[in-house]
Design an enzyme around this catalytic site. Structure first.
Site, mmCIF file in Angstrom:
data_model
loop_
_atom_site.group_PDB
_atom_site.id
_atom_site.type_symbol
_atom_site.label_atom_id
_atom_site.label_comp_id
_atom_site.label_asym_id
_atom_site.label_seq_id
_atom_site.Cartn_x
_atom_site.Cartn_y
_atom_site.Cartn_z
ATOM 1 N N GLY A 1 77.963 43.427 12.723
ATOM 2 C CA GLY A 1 78.490 44.104 13.914
ATOM 3 C C GLY A 1 78.362 43.212 15.142
ATOM 4 N N TYR B 1 76.849 61.780 14.570
ATOM 5 C CA TYR B 1 76.162 60.541 14.928
ATOM 6 C C TYR B 1 74.641 60.756 14.830
ATOM 7 C CZ TYR B 1 74.617 56.758 18.112
ATOM 8 O OH TYR B 1 73.999 55.677 18.684
ATOM 9 N N GLY C 1 80.302 43.863 18.676
ATOM 10 C CA GLY C 1 80.112 45.089 19.446
ATOM 11 C C GLY C 1 79.351 44.870 20.742
ATOM 12 N N ILE D 1 72.939 52.024 26.673
ATOM 13 C CA ILE D 1 72.741 50.610 27.019
ATOM 14 C C ILE D 1 73.828 50.199 28.017
ATOM 15 C CG2 ILE D 1 72.578 48.246 26.134
ATOM 16 C CD1 ILE D 1 70.413 49.981 24.965
ATOM 17 N N LYS E 1 71.864 59.216 12.329
ATOM 18 C CA LYS E 1 70.732 58.439 12.844
ATOM 19 C C LYS E 1 69.391 58.960 12.301
ATOM 20 C CE LYS E 1 72.701 55.155 15.081
ATOM 21 N NZ LYS E 1 72.655 53.824 14.465
HETATM 22 N N1 SER Z 1 75.129 55.235 23.611
HETATM 23 C C1 SER Z 1 75.192 56.121 22.476
HETATM 24 C C2 SER Z 1 76.227 57.157 22.645
HETATM 25 O O1 SER Z 1 76.438 57.559 23.761
HETATM 26 C C3 SER Z 1 73.879 56.792 22.273
HETATM 27 O O2 SER Z 1 73.083 56.033 21.482
HETATM 28 O O3 SER Z 1 76.800 57.600 21.692
#
Ligand code: SER
Length: 314
Positions: free
Chosen positions: A8, A141, A11, A171, A145
């Site tokens: 990845g 998601y 990204g 991030i 996780k």
């Molecule tokens: N930045 C991610 C999201 O908003 C969260 O880990 O899906």
């Protein structure tokens, strides 16, 4: 870590982690895998392979070819995009993770996998969210996780794979845009502040979420992977955060540099529901205690640096 594979690499995190790792471990020791040939910059910068990491045999072949001992798996379909195609999200997020752990078992290697604030859910304590707490996420998601965290711990306990991970917050970075996340607004707001002097936010005022600037996120990954394993009580995954803010707070910080910056709202109900189910701010003291985690950038320092770097790119 001697020979590292980054899955990845094109990204948001991968595009910065690859040069960061090459700087530390040497260019020839960090192999980048890309899904397509669309990134000539990354392809010219050091060893790389075009790879569909959902193909276990293809991934294993690359690992053997370069004598890899450590895998950073950064492939993920993020939270909002995942809600548009839950099957794709599960297949990518879990499929690549499973393949990475399986080949790591064979080579007796290490695997770094990011988890997320998205692993928490509405029944989690949302303030000062503990390291060990209720995890019942309501997005695909988040479900992937939590499953990834458990699978990584299982591979460590059952097979001795050196699996480690971080629960990253949103991030913020200026090299590669994130795609399909709920926290993406906190990146876009800087671009729009400089380009247009205004931004329409898809999360409402008062939505507090954990965030982190990319330099801290990169350093955290390497520090965790270099940590003394005998000190790690937790492995998959550690809460890590650097700041928590809502859209009004980040806008106020931007106005210190761009006084006329205007913020308005057009709330996306899917993203709002996701954000409401995630922590306001996490307790990351386990990471501090077990491997010395400490962020360097707060909102003020990050905003000054983001705007400076984005201005310099124009
Ligand atoms: N930045 C991610 C999201 O908003 C969260 O880990 O899906």
């Amino acid at each position: 870590m001697k020979n590292i594979l980054v899955i990845g690499a094109a990204g948001q995190i991968g595009s910065e982690l690859v040069p960061y790792l090459r700087n530390i471990y040497g260019e020839s020791h960090v192999v980048a895998t890309l899904h397509s040939t669309k990134n000539p910059d990354l392809m010219n910068a050091g060893p790389f392979e075009i790879l569909d990491a959902t193909d276990a045999n293809a991934l294993a072949a690359v690992v053997r070819k370069y004598n890899i001992d450590t895998i950073f798996n950064l492939v993920a379909v993020l939270s909002a995009k995942g809600e548009a195609d839950p099957y794709l999200s599960w297949r990518i997020n879990m499929g690549v993770h499973f393949n990475a752990l399986e080949i790591a078992r064979e080579i007796k290697g290490a695997v770094f996998t990011p988890s997320s604030i998205g692993a928490f859910g509405p029944t989690t304590p949302l303030d000062n969210t503990p390291q060990d707490t209720i995890m019942r996420p309501t997005t695909i998601y988040g479900v992937s996780k939590v499953a990834s965290e458990l699978l990584a711990d299982y591979y460590h306990l059952r097979f001795g794979v050196d699996a480690r991970g971080l629960r990253y917050p949103g991030i913020i970075s200026y090299v590669t845009l994130p795609g399909g996340g709920t926290t993406d607004y906190a990146v876009e707001i800087y671009y729009k502040a400089l380009e247009e002097g205004k931004y329409t936010c898809n999360l409402p005022a008062g939505t507090y979420l954990d965030m982190m600037y990319m330099p801290d996120a990169l350093r955290a990954a390497v520090e965790l992977m270099e940590a003394d394993p005998s000190k790690l009580i937790h492995r998959n995954c550690f809460n890590v955060t650097a700041m928590s803010f809502d859209p009004e707070t980040i806008a106020a910080e931007i106005r210190k540099h761009i006084p006329d910056f205007a913020l308005d709202y057009n709330v996306d109900p899917v993203k709002k529901a996701i954000a409401d189910s995630w922590p306001n701010y996490m307790d990351d003291s386990a990471a501090t205690k077990e491997w010395g985690w400490k962020p360097e950038y707060n909102l003020e320092a990050m905003t000054a640096d983001m705007l400076e770097k984005l201005r310099a790119r124009k």
